[in-house]
Motif scaffolding. Structure first.
Motif, PDB file in Angstrom:
ATOM      1  N   ALA A 162      10.631 -13.971 -61.911  1.00  0.00           N
ATOM      2  CA  ALA A 162       9.740 -13.566 -60.842  1.00  0.00           C
ATOM      3  C   ALA A 162       9.268 -12.133 -60.966  1.00  0.00           C
ATOM      4  O   ALA A 162       8.180 -11.793 -60.545  1.00  0.00           O
ATOM      5  CB  ALA A 162      10.432 -13.749 -59.492  1.00  0.00           C
ATOM      6  N   GLU A 163      10.119 -11.259 -61.542  1.00  0.00           N
ATOM      7  CA  GLU A 163       9.762  -9.859 -61.587  1.00  0.00           C
ATOM      8  C   GLU A 163      10.037  -9.273 -62.959  1.00  0.00           C
ATOM      9  O   GLU A 163      10.903  -9.733 -63.697  1.00  0.00           O
ATOM     10  CB  GLU A 163      10.545  -9.065 -60.534  1.00  0.00           C
ATOM     11  N   GLY A 164       9.320  -8.213 -63.267  1.00  0.00           N
ATOM     12  CA  GLY A 164       9.523  -7.490 -64.506  1.00  0.00           C
ATOM     13  C   GLY A 164      10.660  -6.510 -64.373  1.00  0.00           C
ATOM     14  O   GLY A 164      11.298  -6.393 -63.339  1.00  0.00           O
ATOM     15  N   PRO A 165      10.931  -5.722 -65.427  1.00  0.00           N
ATOM     16  CA  PRO A 165      12.081  -4.838 -65.432  1.00  0.00           C
ATOM     17  C   PRO A 165      12.004  -3.733 -64.402  1.00  0.00           C
ATOM     18  O   PRO A 165      13.011  -3.205 -63.985  1.00  0.00           O
ATOM     19  CB  PRO A 165      12.081  -4.270 -66.866  1.00  0.00           C
ATOM     20  N   GLU A 166      10.797  -3.343 -63.961  1.00  0.00           N
ATOM     21  CA  GLU A 166      10.687  -2.316 -62.929  1.00  0.00           C
ATOM     22  C   GLU A 166      10.329  -2.916 -61.585  1.00  0.00           C
ATOM     23  O   GLU A 166       9.856  -2.234 -60.684  1.00  0.00           O
ATOM     24  CB  GLU A 166       9.618  -1.275 -63.300  1.00  0.00           C
ATOM     25  N   GLY A 167      10.515  -4.221 -61.430  1.00  0.00           N
ATOM     26  CA  GLY A 167      10.232  -4.851 -60.152  1.00  0.00           C
ATOM     27  C   GLY A 167       8.777  -5.214 -59.985  1.00  0.00           C
ATOM     28  O   GLY A 167       8.351  -5.582 -58.902  1.00  0.00           O
ATOM     29  N   GLU A 168       7.986  -5.127 -61.050  1.00  0.00           N
ATOM     30  CA  GLU A 168       6.576  -5.481 -60.923  1.00  0.00           C
ATOM     31  C   GLU A 168       6.428  -6.980 -60.745  1.00  0.00           C
ATOM     32  O   GLU A 168       7.235  -7.772 -61.197  1.00  0.00           O
ATOM     33  CB  GLU A 168       5.809  -5.025 -62.171  1.00  0.00           C
ATOM     34  N   ALA A 169       5.358  -7.392 -60.096  1.00  0.00           N
ATOM     35  CA  ALA A 169       5.138  -8.816 -59.872  1.00  0.00           C
ATOM     36  C   ALA A 169       4.869  -9.506 -61.190  1.00  0.00           C
ATOM     37  O   ALA A 169       4.111  -9.015 -62.016  1.00  0.00           O
ATOM     38  CB  ALA A 169       3.972  -9.022 -58.919  1.00  0.00           C
ATOM     39  N   GLY A 170       5.486 -10.660 -61.411  1.00  0.00           N
ATOM     40  CA  GLY A 170       5.275 -11.413 -62.632  1.00  0.00           C
ATOM     41  C   GLY A 170       4.177 -12.434 -62.433  1.00  0.00           C
ATOM     42  O   GLY A 170       3.395 -12.394 -61.490  1.00  0.00           O
ATOM     43  N   ALA A 171       4.120 -13.392 -63.324  1.00  0.00           N
ATOM     44  CA  ALA A 171       3.067 -14.389 -63.271  1.00  0.00           C
ATOM     45  C   ALA A 171       3.321 -15.391 -62.151  1.00  0.00           C
ATOM     46  O   ALA A 171       4.438 -15.585 -61.709  1.00  0.00           O
ATOM     47  CB  ALA A 171       2.986 -15.120 -64.608  1.00  0.00           C
ATOM     48  N   VAL A 172       2.262 -15.987 -61.668  1.00  0.00           N
ATOM     49  CA  VAL A 172       2.372 -17.092 -60.724  1.00  0.00           C
ATOM     50  C   VAL A 172       2.158 -18.358 -61.531  1.00  0.00           C
ATOM     51  O   VAL A 172       1.043 -18.657 -61.939  1.00  0.00           O
ATOM     52  CB  VAL A 172       1.328 -16.966 -59.599  1.00  0.00           C
ATOM     53  N   GLY A 173       3.206 -19.102 -61.754  1.00  0.00           N
ATOM     54  CA  GLY A 173       3.115 -20.261 -62.625  1.00  0.00           C
ATOM     55  C   GLY A 173       4.147 -20.166 -63.721  1.00  0.00           C
ATOM     56  O   GLY A 173       5.014 -19.302 -63.709  1.00  0.00           O
ATOM     57  N   PRO A 174       4.078 -21.061 -64.704  1.00  0.00           N
ATOM     58  CA  PRO A 174       5.084 -21.066 -65.767  1.00  0.00           C
ATOM     59  C   PRO A 174       4.973 -19.856 -66.687  1.00  0.00           C
ATOM     60  O   PRO A 174       3.907 -19.252 -66.826  1.00  0.00           O
ATOM     61  CB  PRO A 174       4.784 -22.365 -66.519  1.00  0.00           C
ATOM     62  N   VAL A 175       6.087 -19.510 -67.280  1.00  0.00           N
ATOM     63  CA  VAL A 175       6.136 -18.466 -68.301  1.00  0.00           C
ATOM     64  C   VAL A 175       6.830 -19.057 -69.525  1.00  0.00           C
ATOM     65  O   VAL A 175       7.506 -20.080 -69.442  1.00  0.00           O
ATOM     66  CB  VAL A 175       6.901 -17.216 -67.818  1.00  0.00           C
ATOM     67  N   VAL A 176       6.655 -18.420 -70.646  1.00  0.00           N
ATOM     68  CA  VAL A 176       7.304 -18.861 -71.871  1.00  0.00           C
ATOM     69  C   VAL A 176       8.509 -17.960 -72.133  1.00  0.00           C
ATOM     70  O   VAL A 176       8.368 -16.743 -72.256  1.00  0.00           O
ATOM     71  CB  VAL A 176       6.344 -18.804 -73.076  1.00  0.00           C
ATOM     72  N   ARG A 177       9.672 -18.579 -72.188  1.00  0.00           N
ATOM     73  CA  ARG A 177      10.894 -17.884 -72.588  1.00  0.00           C
ATOM     74  C   ARG A 177      11.335 -18.417 -73.942  1.00  0.00           C
ATOM     75  O   ARG A 177      10.843 -19.447 -74.402  1.00  0.00           O
ATOM     76  CB  ARG A 177      11.996 -18.073 -71.547  1.00  0.00           C
ATOM     77  N   MET A 178      12.283 -17.706 -74.568  1.00  0.00           N
ATOM     78  CA  MET A 178      12.701 -18.074 -75.925  1.00  0.00           C
ATOM     79  C   MET A 178      14.217 -18.147 -76.005  1.00  0.00           C
ATOM     80  O   MET A 178      14.902 -17.190 -75.642  1.00  0.00           O
ATOM     81  CB  MET A 178      12.152 -17.054 -76.919  1.00  0.00           C
ATOM     82  N   ARG A 179      14.715 -19.288 -76.456  1.00  0.00           N
ATOM     83  CA  ARG A 179      16.161 -19.464 -76.556  1.00  0.00           C
ATOM     84  C   ARG A 179      16.752 -18.723 -77.748  1.00  0.00           C
ATOM     85  O   ARG A 179      17.945 -18.444 -77.783  1.00  0.00           O
ATOM     86  CB  ARG A 179      16.515 -20.952 -76.668  1.00  0.00           C
ATOM     87  N   ASN A 180      15.943 -18.405 -78.733  1.00  0.00           N
ATOM     88  CA  ASN A 180      16.458 -17.759 -79.935  1.00  0.00           C
ATOM     89  C   ASN A 180      15.745 -16.440 -80.194  1.00  0.00           C
ATOM     90  O   ASN A 180      14.529 -16.346 -80.050  1.00  0.00           O
ATOM     91  CB  ASN A 180      16.272 -18.662 -81.164  1.00  0.00           C
ATOM     92  N   CYS A 181      16.523 -15.451 -80.566  1.00  0.00           N
ATOM     93  CA  CYS A 181      15.955 -14.184 -81.040  1.00  0.00           C
ATOM     94  C   CYS A 181      16.211 -14.093 -82.536  1.00  0.00           C
ATOM     95  O   CYS A 181      17.366 -14.059 -82.966  1.00  0.00           O
ATOM     96  CB  CYS A 181      16.604 -12.997 -80.327  1.00  0.00           C
ATOM     97  N   PRO A 182      15.177 -14.061 -83.357  1.00  0.00           N
ATOM     98  CA  PRO A 182      15.375 -13.971 -84.802  1.00  0.00           C
ATOM     99  C   PRO A 182      16.085 -12.692 -85.237  1.00  0.00           C
ATOM    100  O   PRO A 182      16.573 -12.610 -86.366  1.00  0.00           O
ATOM    101  CB  PRO A 182      13.942 -14.010 -85.358  1.00  0.00           C
TER     102      PRO A 182
END
Length: 235
Positions: A162-182
């Motif tokens: 819902a929020e970014g690292p400084e509390g900024e508003a995030g997207a309204v709707g789906p976001v893409v997350r990643m299960r793996n970090c190369p």
């Protein structure tokens, strides 16, 4: 078990399908679910899942899949998740991780964060080539999957999205997350340096002037970057 022996376990096509399914879920998976996903009988799935656990590619445990407890809740079922340990094979033997760790340590001590981010951004642009910035999250998923990030769609309204690292508003709707970090092994030892590099790389790869944007949003056990529709695209 040596890495080469563990990886060889995946040569069996059924075993490989089961492993890939469990790894993609990001949660515990029971035998019935895995068998249905792989299109095989439960007994065969159980045999291969246990072989994967013996090889150290999966971790196994037990819990009640019904979510109930007490009398009548049923016996705990065996469940599986992807093992945290990394496996790799290099012939002849190479040790790029040590070199990467030494370079990261030197860069951190010299305060080269900005230079590293600039180089990572340029590399992302080179990897993107002549392609336009990603036009949407479906394109983002394809690009990230091709580079091993194991992306998935998540609800932006969740506590992590819902929020970014400084509390900024995030997207309204789906976001893409990643299960793996190369870059997981390096990120564990040099998180600000490597996570900043990763963000810059993805910004160059996905583009910063299109309808999507990458930003930091660290989450335990996943990549530190999340991709969402840009604010301008939401207006």
């Amino acid at each position: 078990m040596k890495d080469i022996d563990a990886i060889a376990v995946l040569q069996d096509p059924v075993r490989r399908r089961l492993y890939e399914y469990v790894a993609a879920q990001g949660r515990e998976v029971g035998r019935n679910e895995a068998a249905e996903a792989a299109g095989v009988a439960r007994t065969l799935a159980a045999h291969h899942l246990d072989k994967l656990a013996e090889a150290g590619l999966l971790e196994s445990g037990s819990r009640r899949l019904t979510g109930r407890s007490g009398p009548g809740a049923g016996r705990p079922a065996k469940v599986y998740t992807r093992a945290k340990a990394e496996r790799s094979v290099s012939l002849p033997a190479r040790d790029y991780r040590t070199a990467a760790e030494l370079l990261a340590e030197a860069a951190e001590e010299a305060g080269l964060d900005a230079g590293l981010r600039a180089a990572a951004s340029r590399r992302g642009e080179v990897l993107r080539g002549s392609a336009a910035p990603c036009a949407g999250l479906e394109g983002v998923m394809e690009v990230l999957a091709a580079r091993g990030y194991e992306p998935y769609l998540a609800d932006a309204g969740s506590p992590h999205g819902a929020e970014g690292p400084e509390g900024e508003a995030g997207a309204v709707g789906p976001v893409v997350r990643m299960r793996n970090c190369p870059f997981h092994a390096l990120a564990q030892h040099f998180p600000p340096l490597v996570c900043g590099m990763n963000l810059a790389l993805l910004e160059g790869l996905l583009g910063t002037d299109g309808p999507v944007r990458a930003r930091m949003d660290a989450r335990p056990g996943e990549c530190c970057v999340v991709v969402e529709a840009s604010k301008n695209n939401n207006d």
